[in-house]
Design an enzyme around this catalytic site. Structure first.
Site, PDB file in Angstrom:
ATOM      1  N   HIS A 192      24.588  53.838  37.613  1.00 23.13           N
ATOM      2  CA  HIS A 192      25.657  54.349  38.459  1.00 23.13           C
ATOM      3  C   HIS A 192      25.124  55.547  39.239  1.00 23.13           C
ATOM      4  O   HIS A 192      24.191  56.228  38.805  1.00 23.13           O
ATOM      5  CB  HIS A 192      26.848  54.780  37.617  1.00 23.13           C
ATOM      6  CG  HIS A 192      27.588  53.656  36.983  1.00 23.13           C
ATOM      7  ND1 HIS A 192      28.755  53.852  36.289  1.00 23.13           N
ATOM      8  CD2 HIS A 192      27.342  52.322  36.927  1.00 23.13           C
ATOM      9  CE1 HIS A 192      29.205  52.697  35.841  1.00 23.13           C
ATOM     10  NE2 HIS A 192      28.360  51.753  36.205  1.00 23.13           N
TER      11      HIS A 192
ATOM     12  N   GLU B 173      26.254  58.532  39.730  1.00 19.14           N
ATOM     13  CA  GLU B 173      26.327  59.825  39.046  1.00 19.14           C
ATOM     14  C   GLU B 173      25.192  59.986  38.045  1.00 19.14           C
ATOM     15  O   GLU B 173      24.541  61.029  37.999  1.00 19.14           O
ATOM     16  CB  GLU B 173      27.680  59.980  38.332  1.00 19.14           C
ATOM     17  CG  GLU B 173      28.868  59.911  39.253  1.00 19.14           C
ATOM     18  CD  GLU B 173      29.376  58.499  39.522  1.00 19.14           C
ATOM     19  OE1 GLU B 173      30.439  58.391  40.143  1.00 19.14           O
ATOM     20  OE2 GLU B 173      28.724  57.511  39.130  1.00 19.14           O
TER      21      GLU B 173
ATOM     22  N   CYS C 290      32.572  57.774  35.184  1.00 21.51           N
ATOM     23  CA  CYS C 290      32.995  56.974  34.027  1.00 21.51           C
ATOM     24  C   CYS C 290      32.497  57.669  32.753  1.00 21.51           C
ATOM     25  O   CYS C 290      31.778  58.673  32.813  1.00 21.51           O
ATOM     26  CB  CYS C 290      32.440  55.557  34.132  1.00 21.51           C
ATOM     27  SG  CYS C 290      30.644  55.437  33.858  1.00 21.51           S
TER      28      CYS C 290
ATOM     29  N   CYS D 222      28.670  58.005  32.661  1.00 23.35           N
ATOM     30  CA  CYS D 222      28.171  59.042  33.565  1.00 23.35           C
ATOM     31  C   CYS D 222      28.574  60.435  33.097  1.00 23.35           C
ATOM     32  O   CYS D 222      27.802  61.386  33.243  1.00 23.35           O
ATOM     33  CB  CYS D 222      28.661  58.773  34.978  1.00 23.35           C
ATOM     34  SG  CYS D 222      27.926  57.261  35.673  1.00 23.35           S
TER      35      CYS D 222
END
Length: 166
Positions: A64, A66, A94, A97
Protein backbone atom coordinates in the site's frame (compact mmCIF):
# COMPACT_ATOMS: atom_id res chain seq x y z
CA UNK A 1 -19.72 9.58 11.47
CA UNK A 2 -16.47 11.45 10.87
CA UNK A 3 -16.07 15.19 10.97
CA UNK A 4 -13.96 16.94 8.33
CA UNK A 5 -10.93 18.46 10.01
CA UNK A 6 -9.82 20.68 7.11
CA UNK A 7 -10.27 23.86 9.17
CA UNK A 8 -7.62 22.86 11.72
CA UNK A 9 -4.92 22.00 9.17
CA UNK A 10 -2.10 24.39 8.31
CA UNK A 11 -1.54 25.66 4.78
CA UNK A 12 1.45 23.27 4.56
CA UNK A 13 -0.75 20.35 5.66
CA UNK A 14 -3.34 21.22 3.02
CA UNK A 15 -0.71 21.61 0.29
CA UNK A 16 0.88 18.24 1.08
CA UNK A 17 -2.47 16.51 1.45
CA UNK A 18 -3.51 17.83 -1.96
CA UNK A 19 -0.20 16.54 -3.34
CA UNK A 20 -1.17 13.03 -2.21
CA UNK A 21 -4.55 13.41 -3.91
CA UNK A 22 -2.76 14.42 -7.14
CA UNK A 23 -0.44 11.43 -6.75
CA UNK A 24 -3.44 9.13 -6.23
CA UNK A 25 -4.84 10.33 -9.56
CA UNK A 26 -1.43 9.58 -11.13
CA UNK A 27 -1.59 6.06 -9.65
CA UNK A 28 -5.02 5.61 -11.22
CA UNK A 29 -3.76 6.87 -14.60
CA UNK A 30 -0.88 4.37 -14.37
CA UNK A 31 -3.39 1.53 -13.96
CA UNK A 32 -2.97 1.17 -10.20
CA UNK A 33 -5.38 1.61 -7.33
CA UNK A 34 -5.97 5.34 -6.71
CA UNK A 35 -4.03 5.76 -3.48
CA UNK A 36 -0.86 7.69 -2.64
CA UNK A 37 1.13 8.87 0.35
CA UNK A 38 4.16 10.92 1.24
CA UNK A 39 6.31 11.56 4.30
CA UNK A 40 7.46 15.09 5.08
CA UNK A 41 9.78 16.43 7.75
CA UNK A 42 8.78 19.05 10.32
CA UNK A 43 9.57 21.83 7.83
CA UNK A 44 7.29 20.38 5.14
CA UNK A 45 10.11 18.98 3.00
CA UNK A 46 9.01 15.79 1.25
CA UNK A 47 11.40 12.93 1.97
CA UNK A 48 9.48 9.98 0.47
CA UNK A 49 6.48 9.42 -1.82
CA UNK A 50 4.68 6.33 -3.01
CA UNK A 51 1.72 5.37 -5.12
CA UNK A 52 -0.15 2.15 -4.67
CA UNK A 53 1.54 -1.01 -5.99
CA UNK A 54 -0.88 -3.64 -4.77
CA UNK A 55 -2.99 -4.17 -7.87
CA UNK A 56 -3.04 -7.72 -9.25
CA UNK A 57 -1.61 -9.54 -11.05
CA UNK A 58 1.85 -7.94 -10.88
CA UNK A 59 1.51 -5.85 -7.73
CA UNK A 60 2.28 -6.88 -4.18
CA UNK A 61 -0.84 -6.70 -1.98
CA UNK A 62 1.27 -5.59 0.98
CA UNK A 63 2.62 -2.55 -0.85
CA UNK A 64 0.00 0.00 0.00
CA UNK A 65 1.16 3.56 -0.61
CA UNK A 66 1.38 4.39 3.10
CA UNK A 67 3.49 1.36 3.95
CA UNK A 68 5.81 1.97 0.98
CA UNK A 69 6.26 5.67 1.82
CA UNK A 70 7.09 5.13 5.50
CA UNK A 71 9.44 2.25 4.63
CA UNK A 72 11.34 4.54 2.23
CA UNK A 73 11.48 7.28 4.85
CA UNK A 74 12.81 4.82 7.45
CA UNK A 75 15.79 4.17 5.19
CA UNK A 76 16.52 7.89 4.92
CA UNK A 77 16.01 9.15 8.47
CA UNK A 78 16.71 7.92 12.00
CA UNK A 79 13.84 6.87 14.27
CA UNK A 80 14.38 10.06 16.26
CA UNK A 81 14.03 12.18 13.11
CA UNK A 82 10.97 10.25 11.95
CA UNK A 83 9.20 11.07 15.20
CA UNK A 84 9.05 14.67 13.90
CA UNK A 85 7.75 13.61 10.47
CA UNK A 86 4.21 13.44 9.11
CA UNK A 87 2.65 10.84 6.85
CA UNK A 88 0.21 12.51 4.45
CA UNK A 89 -2.10 10.12 2.69
CA UNK A 90 -4.99 10.29 0.25
CA UNK A 91 -6.96 7.79 2.37
CA UNK A 92 -6.95 6.73 6.00
CA UNK A 93 -4.23 4.15 6.69
CA UNK A 94 -5.56 0.59 7.01
CA UNK A 95 -4.53 -1.47 10.03
CA UNK A 96 -1.50 -2.89 8.16
CA UNK A 97 -0.29 0.59 7.20
CA UNK A 98 -1.02 1.95 10.68
CA UNK A 99 1.26 -0.77 12.03
CA UNK A 100 3.99 0.32 9.61
CA UNK A 101 3.58 3.94 10.71
CA UNK A 102 3.94 2.84 14.33
CA UNK A 103 6.99 0.61 13.76
CA UNK A 104 8.75 3.22 11.61
CA UNK A 105 8.28 5.79 14.40
CA UNK A 106 6.34 8.36 12.37
CA UNK A 107 4.92 10.89 14.82
CA UNK A 108 1.96 12.29 12.93
CA UNK A 109 -0.60 11.24 10.30
CA UNK A 110 -2.79 13.50 8.16
CA UNK A 111 -5.28 11.76 5.89
CA UNK A 112 -7.92 12.81 3.38
CA UNK A 113 -10.51 10.09 2.78
CA UNK A 114 -11.88 8.20 5.80
CA UNK A 115 -12.05 4.42 5.73
CA UNK A 116 -15.83 4.72 6.10
CA UNK A 117 -16.12 7.00 3.06
CA UNK A 118 -13.74 4.77 1.10
CA UNK A 119 -15.99 1.77 1.74
CA UNK A 120 -18.86 3.74 0.27
CA UNK A 121 -16.82 4.24 -2.91
CA UNK A 122 -15.38 0.74 -3.26
CA UNK A 123 -18.31 -1.32 -1.98
CA UNK A 124 -17.44 -4.99 -1.79
CA UNK A 125 -14.82 -4.86 -4.56
CA UNK A 126 -12.54 -7.89 -4.06
CA UNK A 127 -9.37 -5.81 -4.53
CA UNK A 128 -10.19 -3.54 -1.59
CA UNK A 129 -11.78 -5.49 1.26
CA UNK A 130 -11.65 -2.64 3.75
CA UNK A 131 -11.37 -3.11 7.51
CA UNK A 132 -13.77 -1.31 9.79
CA UNK A 133 -10.85 -0.37 12.02
CA UNK A 134 -9.91 3.31 12.16
CA UNK A 135 -6.18 4.03 12.37
CA UNK A 136 -6.76 5.94 15.63
CA UNK A 137 -7.88 2.68 17.26
CA UNK A 138 -4.75 0.88 16.07
CA UNK A 139 -2.51 3.67 17.38
CA UNK A 140 -4.29 3.77 20.75
CA UNK A 141 -3.08 0.21 21.37
CA UNK A 142 0.57 1.21 21.06
CA UNK A 143 2.95 2.46 23.71
CA UNK A 144 3.51 5.87 22.17
CA UNK A 145 1.20 8.60 20.96
CA UNK A 146 0.75 9.32 17.26
CA UNK A 147 -1.13 12.49 16.36
CA UNK A 148 -3.86 11.89 13.77
CA UNK A 149 -5.72 14.55 11.78
CA UNK A 150 -8.39 13.60 9.30
CA UNK A 151 -10.51 13.16 7.44
CA UNK A 152 -9.96 16.32 5.43
CA UNK A 153 -10.62 17.24 1.80
CA UNK A 154 -12.78 14.13 1.39
CA UNK A 155 -14.63 15.42 -1.67
CA UNK A 156 -11.34 16.11 -3.46
CA UNK A 157 -9.86 12.78 -2.36
CA UNK A 158 -12.92 10.87 -3.57
CA UNK A 159 -12.54 12.08 -7.17
CA UNK A 160 -9.78 9.64 -8.27
CA UNK A 161 -11.99 6.78 -7.07
CA UNK A 162 -14.99 7.80 -9.14
CA UNK A 163 -15.47 5.21 -11.86
CA UNK A 164 -12.50 3.11 -10.76
CA UNK A 165 -14.17 0.46 -8.59
CA UNK A 166 -17.23 -0.07 -10.83
Amino acid sequence: MTTDQTAILSSTDLRLLRQTIDLSEQSKQAGRHPFAALVADEDGNVIATAGNNSMPPLGDPTQHAELAAVAKAAKLRTPEQLLNCTLYTSAEPCCMCAGAVYWCNIGRVVYALSEHRLLGLTGDHPENPTFSLPCREVFMRGQRRIEVLGPALEEEAAQPHVGFWG
